[in-house]
Design a protein around this motif. Sequence first.
Motif, PDB file in Angstrom:
ATOM      1  N   GLY A  70       0.748  -1.239  -0.003  1.00  0.00           N
ATOM      2  CA  GLY A  70      -0.038   0.130   0.091  1.00  0.00           C
ATOM      3  C   GLY A  70       0.971   1.367   0.098  1.00  0.00           C
ATOM      4  N   ALA A  71       0.033   2.289   0.041  1.00  0.00           N
ATOM      5  CA  ALA A  71       0.681   3.790   0.027  1.00  0.00           C
ATOM      6  C   ALA A  71       0.697   4.209   1.680  1.00  0.00           C
ATOM      7  CB  ALA A  71       0.014   4.734  -0.509  1.00  0.00           C
ATOM      8  N   TRP A  72       1.798   4.590   2.014  1.00  0.00           N
ATOM      9  CA  TRP A  72       1.936   5.159   3.416  1.00  0.00           C
ATOM     10  C   TRP A  72       2.019   6.422   3.635  1.00  0.00           C
ATOM     11  CZ3 TRP A  72       6.026   1.426   6.423  1.00  0.00           C
ATOM     12  CH2 TRP A  72       5.575   0.265   6.274  1.00  0.00           C
ATOM     13  N   ALA A  73       1.666   7.071   4.560  1.00  0.00           N
ATOM     14  CA  ALA A  73       1.424   8.475   4.905  1.00  0.00           C
ATOM     15  C   ALA A  73       1.494   8.934   6.321  1.00  0.00           C
ATOM     16  CB  ALA A  73       0.395   9.364   4.039  1.00  0.00           C
ATOM     17  N   LEU A  74       2.272   9.766   6.744  1.00  0.00           N
ATOM     18  CA  LEU A  74       2.203  10.281   8.385  1.00  0.00           C
ATOM     19  C   LEU A  74       0.986  11.246   8.237  1.00  0.00           C
ATOM     20  CD1 LEU A  74       5.964  10.666   9.241  1.00  0.00           C
ATOM     21  CD2 LEU A  74       4.128   9.105  10.362  1.00  0.00           C
ATOM     22  N   ARG A  75       0.384  11.097   9.392  1.00  0.00           N
ATOM     23  CA  ARG A  75      -0.863  11.932   9.532  1.00  0.00           C
ATOM     24  C   ARG A  75      -0.730  12.695  11.029  1.00  0.00           C
ATOM     25  NH1 ARG A  75      -5.363  10.273   6.010  1.00  0.00           N
ATOM     26  NH2 ARG A  75      -6.765  11.123   7.414  1.00  0.00           N
ATOM     27  N   HIS A  76      -1.423  14.061  10.916  1.00  0.00           N
ATOM     28  CA  HIS A  76      -1.606  14.660  12.203  1.00  0.00           C
ATOM     29  C   HIS A  76      -2.804  15.529  11.737  1.00  0.00           C
ATOM     30  CE1 HIS A  76      -1.614  17.706  15.062  1.00  0.00           C
ATOM     31  NE2 HIS A  76      -1.484  18.570  14.014  1.00  0.00           N
ATOM     32  N   ALA A  77      -3.797  15.421  13.085  1.00  0.00           N
ATOM     33  CA  ALA A  77      -5.054  16.139  12.748  1.00  0.00           C
ATOM     34  C   ALA A  77      -5.944  15.947  11.472  1.00  0.00           C
ATOM     35  CB  ALA A  77      -4.726  17.694  12.698  1.00  0.00           C
ATOM     36  N   ALA A 104     -10.103   2.946  -1.219  1.00  0.00           N
ATOM     37  CA  ALA A 104     -10.402   2.373  -0.002  1.00  0.00           C
ATOM     38  C   ALA A 104      -9.942   3.372   1.076  1.00  0.00           C
ATOM     39  CB  ALA A 104      -9.571   1.052   0.244  1.00  0.00           C
ATOM     40  N   ALA A 105     -10.665   3.459   2.378  1.00  0.00           N
ATOM     41  CA  ALA A 105     -10.085   4.308   3.245  1.00  0.00           C
ATOM     42  C   ALA A 105      -8.918   3.881   3.710  1.00  0.00           C
ATOM     43  CB  ALA A 105     -11.496   4.374   4.574  1.00  0.00           C
ATOM     44  N   THR A 106      -8.045   4.779   4.369  1.00  0.00           N
ATOM     45  CA  THR A 106      -6.822   4.529   5.138  1.00  0.00           C
ATOM     46  C   THR A 106      -6.878   4.030   6.414  1.00  0.00           C
ATOM     47  OG1 THR A 106      -6.532   6.645   6.138  1.00  0.00           O
ATOM     48  CG2 THR A 106      -5.775   6.416   4.047  1.00  0.00           C
ATOM     49  N   ARG A 107      -5.962   3.109   6.674  1.00  0.00           N
ATOM     50  CA  ARG A 107      -6.069   2.363   8.007  1.00  0.00           C
ATOM     51  C   ARG A 107      -4.657   2.802   8.993  1.00  0.00           C
ATOM     52  NH1 ARG A 107      -6.517  -3.953   7.743  1.00  0.00           N
ATOM     53  NH2 ARG A 107      -6.606  -3.724  10.091  1.00  0.00           N
ATOM     54  N   PRO A 108      -5.048   3.298   9.974  1.00  0.00           N
ATOM     55  CA  PRO A 108      -3.886   3.547  10.838  1.00  0.00           C
ATOM     56  C   PRO A 108      -3.224   2.434  11.210  1.00  0.00           C
ATOM     57  CG  PRO A 108      -5.786   3.436  12.314  1.00  0.00           C
ATOM     58  CD  PRO A 108      -6.120   3.364  10.764  1.00  0.00           C
ATOM     59  N   LEU A 109      -1.735   2.380  10.975  1.00  0.00           N
ATOM     60  CA  LEU A 109      -0.897   1.208  11.317  1.00  0.00           C
ATOM     61  C   LEU A 109      -0.335   1.282  12.662  1.00  0.00           C
ATOM     62  CD1 LEU A 109       0.815  -1.267  10.206  1.00  0.00           C
ATOM     63  CD2 LEU A 109       2.471   0.411   9.429  1.00  0.00           C
ATOM     64  N   VAL A 110       0.168   2.334  13.006  1.00  0.00           N
ATOM     65  CA  VAL A 110       0.818   2.677  14.186  1.00  0.00           C
ATOM     66  C   VAL A 110       0.907   4.399  14.571  1.00  0.00           C
ATOM     67  CG1 VAL A 110       3.243   2.802  13.338  1.00  0.00           C
ATOM     68  CG2 VAL A 110       2.813   2.058  15.766  1.00  0.00           C
ATOM     69  N   SER A 111       0.952   4.604  15.835  1.00  0.00           N
ATOM     70  CA  SER A 111       1.248   6.087  16.154  1.00  0.00           C
ATOM     71  C   SER A 111       1.980   6.161  17.375  1.00  0.00           C
ATOM     72  CB  SER A 111      -0.490   6.524  16.578  1.00  0.00           C
ATOM     73  OG  SER A 111      -0.717   5.969  17.857  1.00  0.00           O
ATOM     74  N   ALA A 112       2.363   7.401  17.717  1.00  0.00           N
ATOM     75  CA  ALA A 112       3.317   7.967  18.564  1.00  0.00           C
ATOM     76  C   ALA A 112       2.894   9.262  19.172  1.00  0.00           C
ATOM     77  CB  ALA A 112       4.806   7.517  18.234  1.00  0.00           C
ATOM     78  N   ALA A 113       3.240   9.285  20.457  1.00  0.00           N
ATOM     79  CA  ALA A 113       2.722  10.580  20.844  1.00  0.00           C
ATOM     80  C   ALA A 113       4.009  11.284  21.404  1.00  0.00           C
ATOM     81  CB  ALA A 113       1.932  10.387  22.184  1.00  0.00           C
ATOM     82  N   PHE A 114       4.099  12.708  21.215  1.00  0.00           N
ATOM     83  CA  PHE A 114       5.290  13.499  21.487  1.00  0.00           C
ATOM     84  C   PHE A 114       5.011  14.603  22.160  1.00  0.00           C
ATOM     85  CE2 PHE A 114       6.003  11.650  17.365  1.00  0.00           C
ATOM     86  CZ  PHE A 114       6.926  10.554  17.545  1.00  0.00           C
ATOM     87  N   SER A 168      11.530   8.137  12.647  1.00  0.00           N
ATOM     88  CA  SER A 168      12.066   6.661  13.579  1.00  0.00           C
ATOM     89  C   SER A 168      10.730   5.788  13.283  1.00  0.00           C
ATOM     90  CB  SER A 168      12.436   6.963  14.696  1.00  0.00           C
ATOM     91  OG  SER A 168      13.793   7.608  14.880  1.00  0.00           O
ATOM     92  N   LEU A 169       9.380   6.491  13.413  1.00  0.00           N
ATOM     93  CA  LEU A 169       8.434   5.525  13.215  1.00  0.00           C
ATOM     94  C   LEU A 169       8.236   4.828  11.867  1.00  0.00           C
ATOM     95  CD1 LEU A 169       5.891   5.060  15.052  1.00  0.00           C
ATOM     96  CD2 LEU A 169       4.608   6.953  13.738  1.00  0.00           C
TER      97      LEU A 169
END
Length: 535
Positions: free
Chosen positions: A136-143, A177-187, A206-207
């Motif tokens: 698939g296609a990967w993208a970092l997301r915020h908000a 298709a809708a995107t699915r969250p793979l993993v997340s991190a809090a900073f 690093s994520l």
Amino acid sequence: MARLRLGILARSVTSLSPWEVRLFDGICSDERFELVVVLTGAFDVPTVAQPWSALSNRLVEFDTARLARVQHYVGPAFEKALTKAKVWPVTVGPESASGPADDRTIASVSKLALDVLLVHGLDDFAGPLSSHARYGAWALRHAGQRLQTTQPDQVMACLELTDYIRVSLHVTANSGAATRPLVSAAFNLEKSPATTLARAAEKSVSLVLRELHKLHATGKLDFKPLTDSPAKLQASAPTALRYGRALAGVASGKITKTLAQRAGRLPLRWSLFFGEGEFQPNMLANTIEAPSADSEFWADPFLFQKDGETFVFFENYVYGKGLGKISVGIYRDGRLHVLGDALDLPYHVSFPFVFEHGGELYMMPETCGAKRVEVWRAVDFPLKWERCATALEGRSVADPVLLHDAGRWWLFANISETPFEDHCNELHVFEVDGPALKNMTPHPLNPVVIGADTARNGGRIVRRDGRLLRMSQNNSHGVYGFGLNIMEITILDEERYEESFVLSITPTFKPGLMGCHHMDQGEGLFVIDGCRKFG
């Protein structure tokens, strides 16, 4: 597994942010990955159109340019890879300049046998092209949007945050298709909204790298049950006023700190608090404070029992020098009796992890100022020590601890991999040969923990009632050392690492505390540090 074949979808290779260049350089310098194609276009479509006022935009621009400055990054491995990879302009369909990629572009991409497409622009093309990347296609997301550090609505969304900023990595696996969250991190939150967003992007590199490493090792995606909320701010004038107050708060904070120092009040005064008995959360209110001298603060305490006495090793930060040293005392009759200094070096030292092995007494302090890990052996305990081993030369390492469990040695360390010194976001594990640190094997999932809310070590790792417990810091609410966590390590071997949350400790057990970030336990005694804003 064979090398992962990667593609990049971006507006232009010359308009990338420094964090994106650092990510791509890390990928291109790793023999597990191959950059196959870069798809570019002369236009980009904003994901959300917001009626921001001119004032709001100017505040964001000021914040981004003046407070959220990010160091320029040159990616030599990425530049070299670009000479070998295909760099194609994306061809759009006839409907409009922002329409989907046409059949010719899709057909060309389908022949490349991509494993992952990294999305860093041209968002509308990610869906149609995602079917032609195996994972698939990967993208970092915020908000709720693709992470962009210069996007005004994403910067503004940081005004809503009160504890930390969360960044998630999403995957689109099929066209439409809708995107699915793979993993997340809090900073942790920073001094201004733009700084919070910019540093979160840098830390998120690093994520992505870790998930690519996991994919290469396992050949599958390990989706986590996550949620991703959209940006909330819609208005212009009220938001501009809030943004203005936030920037004014940065300036007033600096003024308050300066005036307090001139009045003789020193910032961030850490003290040690002792409790008798085996630690229970309800015992914190009854702990006894050991206050430091006026020109110092005390933190990072470790206990060590020897010859019927309880020795306390701790960081002794001297304000006049701007450096920490390691001091030691004996806790007796409800009081800490300071004996003197165990380590006083030309560089900052803290976190004096003391342990025994093979009849010898060792100390592994934090020595990030020397850019390495150091191990010291006691020559005349407790005040005289000699350095006997070093490791991880040239790397900025904080709060290292050794774990000897089930016949194996493990080094847990917080390593800063970002352009700025921030050790709160990544926990790295190495299998080692003991205190000599001559043979070190990095864990394949490094960093095994990512996120300021749990990654940083907050004391030694212990076994209690059959459970392997790790003390960790909770760095959130814009505070370094806001609180403590007790985490249970449930899986630790040469291939896997998993831990789960057990307990949280917040700085409410004594009046005036704003933080606590370290705890150690001994026989019939425990010690925790606590911080006041001024002392």
